[in-house]
Scaffold this motif. Sequence first.
Motif, short mmCIF file in Angstrom:
data_model
loop_
_atom_site.label_atom_id
_atom_site.label_comp_id
_atom_site.label_asym_id
_atom_site.label_seq_id
_atom_site.Cartn_x
_atom_site.Cartn_y
_atom_site.Cartn_z
N PRO A 98 30.91 70.10 77.65
CA PRO A 98 30.92 68.66 77.93
C PRO A 98 32.35 68.13 77.98
CG PRO A 98 30.41 69.06 75.64
CD PRO A 98 30.41 70.40 76.31
N ARG A 99 32.50 66.98 78.61
CA ARG A 99 33.82 66.36 78.74
C ARG A 99 34.13 65.51 77.51
NH1 ARG A 99 38.27 67.35 82.00
NH2 ARG A 99 39.64 65.55 81.85
N GLY A 100 35.29 65.72 76.93
CA GLY A 100 35.75 64.92 75.81
C GLY A 100 36.86 63.99 76.25
N TYR A 101 37.62 63.50 75.31
CA TYR A 101 38.74 62.60 75.61
C TYR A 101 39.91 63.37 76.21
CZ TYR A 101 42.53 59.23 74.96
OH TYR A 101 43.60 58.39 75.18
N GLY A 102 40.19 64.55 75.64
CA GLY A 102 41.35 65.32 76.09
C GLY A 102 41.02 66.39 77.10
N GLY A 103 39.77 66.55 77.46
CA GLY A 103 39.37 67.59 78.40
C GLY A 103 38.04 68.20 77.99
N PRO A 104 37.66 69.32 78.59
CA PRO A 104 36.39 69.97 78.24
C PRO A 104 36.36 70.41 76.77
CG PRO A 104 37.25 70.84 80.29
CD PRO A 104 38.36 70.03 79.69
N ILE A 105 35.20 70.27 76.16
CA ILE A 105 34.98 70.75 74.79
C ILE A 105 34.04 71.95 74.91
CG2 ILE A 105 34.06 70.20 72.51
CD1 ILE A 105 34.63 67.24 73.14
N GLN A 106 34.50 73.11 74.49
CA GLN A 106 33.69 74.32 74.60
C GLN A 106 32.76 74.43 73.38
OE1 GLN A 106 33.85 75.97 77.40
NE2 GLN A 106 35.60 74.76 78.12
N THR A 126 40.66 70.15 73.20
CA THR A 126 42.02 69.60 73.28
C THR A 126 41.99 68.13 72.86
OG1 THR A 126 41.67 69.15 75.65
CG2 THR A 126 42.82 71.19 75.08
N GLU A 127 41.12 67.81 71.91
CA GLU A 127 40.99 66.43 71.45
C GLU A 127 42.17 66.04 70.55
OE1 GLU A 127 38.00 64.57 72.81
OE2 GLU A 127 38.77 66.30 73.91
N THR A 128 42.35 64.76 70.36
CA THR A 128 43.49 64.23 69.60
C THR A 128 43.44 64.65 68.13
OG1 THR A 128 43.47 62.28 71.05
CG2 THR A 128 44.78 62.15 69.01
N PRO A 129 44.49 65.32 67.64
CA PRO A 129 44.53 65.71 66.22
C PRO A 129 44.42 64.48 65.31
CG PRO A 129 46.24 66.86 67.46
CD PRO A 129 45.66 65.81 68.39
N GLY A 130 43.63 64.61 64.26
CA GLY A 130 43.46 63.51 63.32
C GLY A 130 42.39 62.52 63.72
N LEU A 131 41.91 62.62 64.96
CA LEU A 131 40.86 61.71 65.44
C LEU A 131 39.68 62.53 65.97
CD1 LEU A 131 43.03 59.02 67.28
CD2 LEU A 131 41.90 58.78 65.08
N GLY A 132 39.85 63.05 67.17
CA GLY A 132 38.77 63.80 67.81
C GLY A 132 38.52 65.17 67.22
N ASP A 133 39.48 65.70 66.45
CA ASP A 133 39.29 67.05 65.92
C ASP A 133 38.30 67.11 64.75
OD1 ASP A 133 40.85 65.83 64.00
OD2 ASP A 133 42.44 67.35 64.01
N LYS A 134 37.67 65.98 64.42
CA LYS A 134 36.66 65.98 63.37
C LYS A 134 35.38 66.69 63.80
CE LYS A 134 38.35 61.75 61.19
NZ LYS A 134 38.08 60.33 60.87
N ILE A 135 35.34 67.15 65.05
CA ILE A 135 34.21 67.95 65.51
C ILE A 135 34.33 69.38 64.99
CG2 ILE A 135 33.69 66.60 67.58
CD1 ILE A 135 35.43 68.49 69.19
N ILE A 176 34.81 58.64 72.28
CA ILE A 176 34.56 59.47 73.46
C ILE A 176 34.25 60.92 73.06
CG2 ILE A 176 35.59 60.42 75.56
CD1 ILE A 176 37.12 57.82 75.88
N THR A 177 34.93 61.41 72.04
CA THR A 177 34.74 62.80 71.63
C THR A 177 33.32 63.07 71.14
OG1 THR A 177 37.09 63.03 71.07
CG2 THR A 177 35.57 64.65 70.12
#
Length: 204
Positions: A98-106, A126-135, A176-177
């Motif tokens: 799926p598409r995330g904020y920084g690009g595809p999320i595998q 490639t999500e934003t460190p400290g924000l989107g990387d909570k996945i 978005i993430t």
Amino acid sequence: MTTLTWRERPTMLGSLLGGFALLVCAAVAISAKLTLPLITARQQEDTQRLLAQVLPNSQYDSMPSQEEVSLTLDGQTVHFFRARQQGAVSAVALFASPRGYGGPIQLLVGIQSDGTLSGVRVISHTETPGLGDKIETSKSDWILGFTGLSLGQPDEAGWHVKKDGGQFDSFTGATITPRGVVKGVHDTLTLFARHRATLLDIKE
């Protein structure tokens, strides 16, 4: 006029270089042949460890890493692994992007034969460190909330982040993430439901 020795003649030098190159190539080929089984075994071990995160060992008595399949479904290539219990496919692990904020999320999405999620993991992003990387499981347990869910649980309206009227939490400053991950998991479940017999290798 100076007479060249046999070692100094261009043809001889060329032959020596050619022979040396053949020896090097042969050595590399032999080394590759000897190490290939070890490399293959290590790759399967790594794959099996990853699969074990979304396919609990109690669900199968086979080695899912050894049953890797690619099929064309709905006009797209679907890559997945099958897990078997007493010969029958008991679960599958499908890849999704799926598409995330920084690009595809595998993603790797484990689904039991009854359509229930057995686990979801993020392989890369490639999500934003400290924000989107909570996945990532190393940053939070958010991704673990998918285990046990299915297309019917929650209902269609629930398969969104809370900001969009669904049941899934989003991250402060990074909606978005999680929105992308939720959609990716839901789409994978929908694909499974449409092609359940094919994915589970059920002979009609």
